[in-house]
Design a protein around this motif. Structure first.
Motif, PDB file in Angstrom:
ATOM      1  N   UNK A 136       0.837  -1.203   0.000  1.00 26.55           N
ATOM      2  CA  UNK A 136       0.000   0.000   0.000  1.00 26.55           C
ATOM      3  C   UNK A 136       0.875   1.257   0.000  1.00 26.55           C
ATOM      4  N   UNK A 137       1.853   1.272   0.879  1.00 26.32           N
ATOM      5  CA  UNK A 137       2.722   2.452   0.987  1.00 26.32           C
ATOM      6  C   UNK A 137       3.582   2.601  -0.262  1.00 26.32           C
ATOM      7  N   UNK A 138       4.124   1.494  -0.749  1.00 28.50           N
ATOM      8  CA  UNK A 138       4.993   1.552  -1.923  1.00 28.50           C
ATOM      9  C   UNK A 138       4.225   2.029  -3.150  1.00 28.50           C
ATOM     10  N   UNK A 139       2.969   1.589  -3.282  1.00 25.15           N
ATOM     11  CA  UNK A 139       2.175   2.022  -4.423  1.00 25.15           C
ATOM     12  C   UNK A 139       1.941   3.521  -4.426  1.00 25.15           C
ATOM     13  N   UNK A 140       1.615   4.072  -3.268  1.00 32.00           N
ATOM     14  CA  UNK A 140       1.399   5.518  -3.178  1.00 32.00           C
ATOM     15  C   UNK A 140       2.707   6.271  -3.371  1.00 32.00           C
ATOM     16  N   UNK A 141       3.784   5.754  -2.807  1.00 35.86           N
ATOM     17  CA  UNK A 141       5.099   6.390  -2.947  1.00 35.86           C
ATOM     18  C   UNK A 141       5.500   6.469  -4.415  1.00 35.86           C
ATOM     19  N   UNK A 142       5.329   5.382  -5.131  1.00 38.07           N
ATOM     20  CA  UNK A 142       5.666   5.355  -6.558  1.00 38.07           C
ATOM     21  C   UNK A 142       4.786   6.307  -7.349  1.00 38.07           C
ATOM     22  N   UNK A 143       3.482   6.339  -6.998  1.00 38.62           N
ATOM     23  CA  UNK A 143       2.553   7.222  -7.709  1.00 38.62           C
ATOM     24  C   UNK A 143       2.923   8.687  -7.526  1.00 38.62           C
ATOM     25  N   UNK A 144       3.576   9.011  -6.424  1.00 38.45           N
ATOM     26  CA  UNK A 144       4.001  10.389  -6.174  1.00 38.45           C
ATOM     27  C   UNK A 144       5.340  10.714  -6.820  1.00 38.45           C
ATOM     28  N   UNK A 145       5.920   9.750  -7.548  1.00 37.71           N
ATOM     29  CA  UNK A 145       7.172   9.996  -8.239  1.00 37.71           C
ATOM     30  C   UNK A 145       8.402   9.828  -7.383  1.00 37.71           C
ATOM     31  N   UNK A 146       8.240   9.336  -6.159  1.00 37.03           N
ATOM     32  CA  UNK A 146       9.396   9.130  -5.275  1.00 37.03           C
ATOM     33  C   UNK A 146      10.088   7.814  -5.606  1.00 37.03           C
TER      34      UNK A 146
END
Length: 317
Positions: free
Chosen positions: A113-123
């Motif tokens: 869950x966290x990794x998906x959001x992190x990636x979506x934010x370009x991080x």
């Protein structure tokens, strides 16, 4: 030339040169610096206020903080951060991989869950914090302070697996965060962990405050294991409060409430040599200010954040 004109010819002592530019370090801050430890807590500032104030204080980069504190819808979060001129540097996850394969599924559910959001934010980074051996509020001993040889093997192989899965599925690198009251804390355990793990899969997040809290030397760590450091957290410890915390056996949460983490340049380690050593690695690094302050009055974080940003600019960052 008259005496008057001689006096006006120029200063007797030229101004000191500006500090060298630390142009490989990208400075940011985190919800932690606003007293945020939980997704939802009445004693924490609303997420809108955090975003407003972190931008006003002069930072361009932020971390996500505890999952669920900031909006988890990528489109909404992307709009909220971009319109304030902010970008996301990393997400944060909590793990207990020393407990073996039995915890993998639950760990991955949280991480994904966290990794998906992190990636979506370009991080590109995921900060990984090991679980505590004692409760950070009650001081209850949750498990042994020292890991067995088998638990060390589980920890190393689990982190390697996590690093590879996160990289392959989300394109992120993990940075394991040595932390007070966890099994990866001071010099001995950090070295043991790094020596036991694959550098291609597992990086390190050096938190200068936690490492000093546990007796470590950040500059020495950078000089010894510099190739493993992929991320920095900047904070300082008040040595007088820390001495009392250690003498009294105070757990980390109450120690923070006592003010053990302080704003620079009031504590240790001195950040100037740490920043210089990090710059000397010759790689781009995020250096995220993360001053633990839970709980705190809502008006307290912003002035500290602004002063800290000014201090870091004075260091060349």
């Amino acid at each position: 030339m008259t005496a008057a004109s001689s006096e006006n010819a120029g200063p007797e002592h030229p101004a000191p040169p500006p500090p060298p530019a630390l142009d490989r370090l990208r400075i940011g801050s985190a919800p932690d610096s606003w007293g945020v430890w939980f997704p939802d807590d009445d004693r924490q500032v609303p997420w809108q206020r955090f975003l407003d104030e972190v931008a006003e204080a002069g930072y361009s980069w932020i971390e996500l903080g505890p999952y669920g504190y900031l909006p988890t819808d990528p489109a909404r979060l992307g709009d909220e951060v971009s319109r304030r001129g902010l970008s996301v540097s990393a997400g944060t996850v909590f793990t207990s991989l020393h407990r073996g394969p039995a915890v993998w599924d639950a760990t991955w559910e949280h991480v994904s869950r966290v990794a998906g959001l992190t990636r979506a934010m370009g991080a590109e980074h995921l900060v990984v914090i090991p679980s505590f051996w004692r409760d950070d509020k009650t001081a209850e001993i949750i498990e042994d302070r020292e890991l067995t040889a088998e638990q060390w093997r589980h920890l190393a192989t689990g982190m390697e697996r996590l690093g590879r899965e996160v990289r392959d599925r989300y394109g992120l690198g993990i940075a394991v965060h040595p932390h007070a009251d966890t099994h990866i804390d001071g010099e001995e355990n950090v070295a043991r962990f790094l020596d036991a793990t694959d550098p291609e899969a597992v990086g390190l997040c050096l938190d200068t405050g936690h490492y000093a809290y546990c007796g470590g030397d950040s500059v020495k760590l950078i000089e010894t294991y510099g190739e493993r450091i992929g991320y920095l957290h900047l904070k300082q410890v008040d040595p007088d409060i820390l001495a009392d915390v250690v003498a009294d056996g105070v757990p980390f949460g109450p120690a923070v409430a006592r003010g053990v983490m302080c704003e620079p340049p009031r504590g240790v380690p001195a950040l100037e040599p740490v920043l210089t050593a990090a710059q000397g690695l010759g790689v781009d690094l995020f250096a995220i200010v993360e001053q633990d302050m839970y709980p705190c009055e809502p008006d307290r974080p912003y002035p500290i954040a602004e002063r800290t940003r000014r201090f870091l600019r004075g260091c060349g960052a």
